[in-house]
Design an enzyme around this catalytic site. Structure first.
Site, short mmCIF file in Angstrom:
data_model
loop_
_atom_site.label_atom_id
_atom_site.label_comp_id
_atom_site.label_asym_id
_atom_site.label_seq_id
_atom_site.Cartn_x
_atom_site.Cartn_y
_atom_site.Cartn_z
CB CYS A 1 -0.95 0.00 1.19
SG CYS A 1 -0.17 -0.52 2.73
CG HIS B 1 -1.00 4.05 4.53
ND1 HIS B 1 -1.76 3.73 5.63
CD2 HIS B 1 -0.51 2.87 4.05
CE1 HIS B 1 -1.72 2.41 5.81
NE2 HIS B 1 -0.98 1.88 4.86
#
Ligand code: A2P
Length: 339
Positions: free
Chosen positions: A133, A246
């Site tokens: 990710c 994130h």
């Protein structure tokens, strides 16, 4: 290889997990041409159903026999399951897009971010790996800069949400936060320390050289996706008490000179990116803004004067969507375009 059809039998393996749930939602939202959806998880999920286009779909127990008749399988049930089941699935003629780390660095398996290296899909042999990710969102932002000015070195620090670890970690952050606010002791079981009101410079296992596996994934996967082994990447990956999204601070050193305005102009027309950069109005990427979106938000674009050609950026993206489910579904969309 995928055969051309008007609709496909699609499976989500690990459907009940944080990423699996999102995969089902993204397939629905993007109106993926699904003839039939099959959902798989462990025995723990026996009897569960999940909704797809307002109809309940039963969750089935994963086994070696289930893959016959499935065209595309999106896997997100952990590396162990992927190592075991992906080759079995590929043998049955079902193309696997695997979200785990199991196959990413296998030289016979393409590692793909559709905005960066869709051409690598041409040489797949039944398994395609979805990158980590934090790497996905970084390479989406790096690619246009690399094409224009050739990146020599990247220094990245990540601020990663707990959903990257899965559902249990999201529950742990919730319970610890509630317990601490109620003057109770916070119990840690998923992470080695309390994650609520804390930052852990520790994602995945520590290796002998002191780096974590997550950091090493960022070094190696960036080179493979960008198709350039000369790019040097160093990273510090940090888990923060955020549920979703994130963020990354990225320092980029390029061969050619490129100004912050040129970077801003380049990125504003690049696929999958939203330039969100007006600090005078408090506009910069945030996990709360990126959550639920498919784009990578880029802001705080500025010059780094400490090296000859340096740029600093700050990015945020939804790790469950672009960092996992959306990227996997985009890969499947590219595959059906190529069929
Ligand atoms: P289950 O919910 O039945 O345990 P997360 O990363 O959010 O924890 O999700 C992991 C996903 O992988 C879940 O859907 C989980 O199913 C699935 N999974 C875990 N172990 C197995 C297994 N042995 N066989 C099939 N699916 C599994």
């Amino acid at each position: 290889m995928l055969k051309k059809k008007s609709k496909y039998v699609v499976a989500v393996v690990g459907a009940t997990g944080a990423v699996g749930n999102e995969m089902v939602a993204v397939l629905e939202e993007r109106n993926f041409p699904v003839e039939k959806l099959r959902l798989f998880a462990s025995e723990r999920s026996e009897g569960k159903t999940m909704n797809f286009h307002d109809k309940p779909v039963a969750v089935e127990i994963l086994s070696e026999k289930v893959f016959k008749g499935i065209d595309i399988a999106l896997f997100s049930a952990g590396a162990e399951r992927s190592l075991h089941y992906a080759p079995i699935s590929a043998k049955e003629g079902c193309v696997v897009v695997d979200n785990s780390s199991a196959w990413r660095m296998d030289p016979a398996v393409p590692l793909v971010v559709p905005e960066v290296n869709p051409h690598d899909l041409k040489w797949h042999k039944g398994i395609i790996a979805n990158p980590n990710c934090s790497t996905i969102q970084m390479v989406v932002a790096l690619k246009p800069i690399h094409d224009a000015a050739k990146i020599k070195r990247v220094v990245v620090t990540t601020f990663q949400s707990v959903s990257g670890t899965g559902k249990k970690a999201m529950d742990e952050l919730l319970h610890q936060t509630a317990d601490i606010l109620n003057f109770k002791e916070a119990k840690a079981s998923v992470y080695p320390h309390q994650i609520a009101f804390n930052c852990l410079p520790h994602i995945d296992k520590f290796m002998e050289d002191g780096y974590t596996k997550e950091e090493i994934k960022m070094f190696n996967e960036t080179k493979k996706i960008m198709g350039d082994n000369s790019i040097r990447v160093t990273a510090t990956t940090v888990r923060v008490p955020v549920f979703r999204g994130h963020s990354e601070s990225i320092n980029i050193e390029t061969e050619k000179n490129i100004s912050p305005n040129e970077v801003r102009a380049l990125l504003s027309t690049a696929p999958g990116i939203i330039v969100f950069d007006a600090p005078e109005k408090n506009i910069y990427p945030l996990p709360t803004i990126a959550a639920g979106r498919d784009e990578v938000y880029v802001g705080r674009i500025r010059k780094d004067d400490t090296v000859e050609n340096g740029i600093n950026i700050w990015i945020a993206a939804d790790n469950l969507r672009k960092g996992a489910a959306t990227n996997a579904v985009q890969i499947a969309e590219e595959l059906i375009k190529m069929a």
